[in-house]
Design an enzyme around this catalytic site. Structure first.
Site, PDB file in Angstrom:
ATOM      1  N   THR A  42      46.366  40.608  33.565  1.00  0.00           N
ATOM      2  CA  THR A  42      46.457  41.911  34.226  1.00  0.00           C
ATOM      3  C   THR A  42      47.907  42.303  34.468  1.00  0.00           C
ATOM      4  O   THR A  42      48.238  43.487  34.487  1.00  0.00           O
ATOM      5  CB  THR A  42      45.691  41.891  35.560  1.00  0.00           C
ATOM      6  OG1 THR A  42      44.351  41.457  35.330  1.00  0.00           O
ATOM      7  CG2 THR A  42      45.668  43.262  36.213  1.00  0.00           C
ATOM      8  N   TYR A 129      42.374  28.485  33.988  1.00  0.00           N
ATOM      9  CA  TYR A 129      41.851  29.806  33.669  1.00  0.00           C
ATOM     10  C   TYR A 129      40.953  29.729  32.443  1.00  0.00           C
ATOM     11  O   TYR A 129      41.425  29.561  31.322  1.00  0.00           O
ATOM     12  CB  TYR A 129      43.032  30.753  33.432  1.00  0.00           C
ATOM     13  CG  TYR A 129      42.700  32.215  33.262  1.00  0.00           C
ATOM     14  CD1 TYR A 129      41.426  32.723  33.474  1.00  0.00           C
ATOM     15  CD2 TYR A 129      43.694  33.118  32.885  1.00  0.00           C
ATOM     16  CE1 TYR A 129      41.145  34.063  33.318  1.00  0.00           C
ATOM     17  CE2 TYR A 129      43.433  34.465  32.731  1.00  0.00           C
ATOM     18  CZ  TYR A 129      42.155  34.931  32.945  1.00  0.00           C
ATOM     19  OH  TYR A 129      41.881  36.262  32.789  1.00  0.00           O
ATOM     20  N   LYS A 157      39.407  29.590  37.483  1.00  0.00           N
ATOM     21  CA  LYS A 157      39.057  31.005  37.405  1.00  0.00           C
ATOM     22  C   LYS A 157      38.158  31.152  36.187  1.00  0.00           C
ATOM     23  O   LYS A 157      38.592  30.925  35.052  1.00  0.00           O
ATOM     24  CB  LYS A 157      40.296  31.891  37.253  1.00  0.00           C
ATOM     25  CG  LYS A 157      39.944  33.372  37.060  1.00  0.00           C
ATOM     26  CD  LYS A 157      41.165  34.230  36.763  1.00  0.00           C
ATOM     27  CE  LYS A 157      40.765  35.679  36.511  1.00  0.00           C
ATOM     28  NZ  LYS A 157      41.931  36.532  36.145  1.00  0.00           N
ATOM     29  N   ILE A 198      38.749  36.493  41.889  1.00  0.00           N
ATOM     30  CA  ILE A 198      40.060  36.984  41.459  1.00  0.00           C
ATOM     31  C   ILE A 198      39.810  38.345  40.834  1.00  0.00           C
ATOM     32  O   ILE A 198      39.212  38.450  39.764  1.00  0.00           O
ATOM     33  CB  ILE A 198      40.749  36.016  40.486  1.00  0.00           C
ATOM     34  CG1 ILE A 198      41.010  34.680  41.196  1.00  0.00           C
ATOM     35  CG2 ILE A 198      42.068  36.613  39.984  1.00  0.00           C
ATOM     36  CD1 ILE A 198      41.707  33.638  40.341  1.00  0.00           C
TER      37      ILE A 198
END
Length: 290
Positions: A42, A129, A157, A198
């Site tokens: 992001t 992740y 995540k 998240i």
């Protein structure tokens, strides 16, 4: 920390980092008690130089925020990832988000060694992740099992989109903190053991996202959130959320670095409609949570 915001990286018209907008965004998260993740997908991490990324980390740390600052670690090469972790540890960051190796699609043993090598040089909690849509392969259950005893392996995540995989992660390592990586799947993943979110949408709505995380099974909440998720997913992240932030004047410009382009966002007319819906929902939440 239940909610971490996957922060965007605002840019000026000359494509330099817009630090005034960075400060505004980070303080808005601090106000609601949300942690932040800098320089993830992001945050357009792959479009920034190491020098730019260090300036952003240094600036965020200089604000003396009373919330956790998590820094993204690239999945491009082990040398680059290790050097970046070592550099960031000279700043008062609170942890790392370590991306699964991208493009190379390693097997189980290669993936274990990749994460283990990075974990061995950090002295901060690390979230691994799982993002198979970008990495090309998932974080394997065998990897989680093999690393479960590492003192700095804090959580995962999970952006794999599979409720079953979230459940499997918690079964393999019950003490692991699983963060849902998809705003729209928070209620379902929370039921399967995820303990936090998240969020991308919390860039624009930090307070509302906080309430959504606290009350995930409110049908009205989840329906509106899914509508917002559907809108931001029409283009590659973070195109849509930057457009929303700029529309709301939370950042100065909706500028992205190539190969991402705001021109790929087709339906800007829906922006005021979504803002109004969220405003109405926020007023309802204000009554519920006060």
């Amino acid at each position: 920390m239940k909610l971490l915001t996957a922060s965007v990286t605002p840019f000026l018209p000359n494509y330099d980092i817009d630090f005034l907008s960075v400060e505004k965004l980070l303080h808005s998260q601090e106000k609601e008690g949300n942690g932040v993740v800098l320089l993830g997908s992001t945050g357009e991490s792959l479009a920034l130089t190491v020098q730019e990324k260090e300036k952003l980390v240094a600036y965020a740390c200089s604000l003396d925020l009373k919330i956790p600052i998590i820094v993204g670690v690239p999945g491009t090469s082990l040398h680059e990832a290790s050097a970046w972790v070592s550099l960031c540890q000279s700043y008062p960051v609170d942890g790392f988000l370590i991306t699964s190796p991208i493009y190379t699609k390693p097997g189980i043993q290669g993936q274990i060694l990749w994460f283990e090598s990075i974990l061995n040089i950090t002295n901060k909690p690390a979230i691994l992740y799982n993002i198979p849509s970008r990495a090309g392969s998932p974080i394997y259950l065998e990897t989680v099992r093999a690393l479960s005893g590492h003192p700095f392996f804090y959580g995962i995540k999970d952006s794999g989109g599979s409720i079953d995989r979230c459940r499997e992660y918690t079964q393999v390592c019950p003490n692991l903190i699983i963060y849902c990586g998809d705003d729209g799947l928070w209620p379902q993943m929370h039921q399967c053991g995820a303990r936090g979110l998240i969020s991308v949408l919390s860039n624009s709505w930090p307070k509302e996202a906080h309430n959504y995380v606290e009350d995930p099974f409110n049908k009205n909440n989840s329906l509106l959130w899914c509508e917002l998720v559907s809108w931001i997913n029409q283009t590659t992240n973070p195109i849509s959320i930057k457009a929303m932030l700029a529309y709301k004047q939370d950042i100065a410009y909706d500028i992205l670095r190539l190969p991402l382009s705001i021109k790929d966002l087709q339906n800007k007319k829906v922006l005021p409609v979504l803002v109004e819906k969220m405003s109405q929902w926020s007023q309802i939440c204000e009554c519920v949570f006060t």
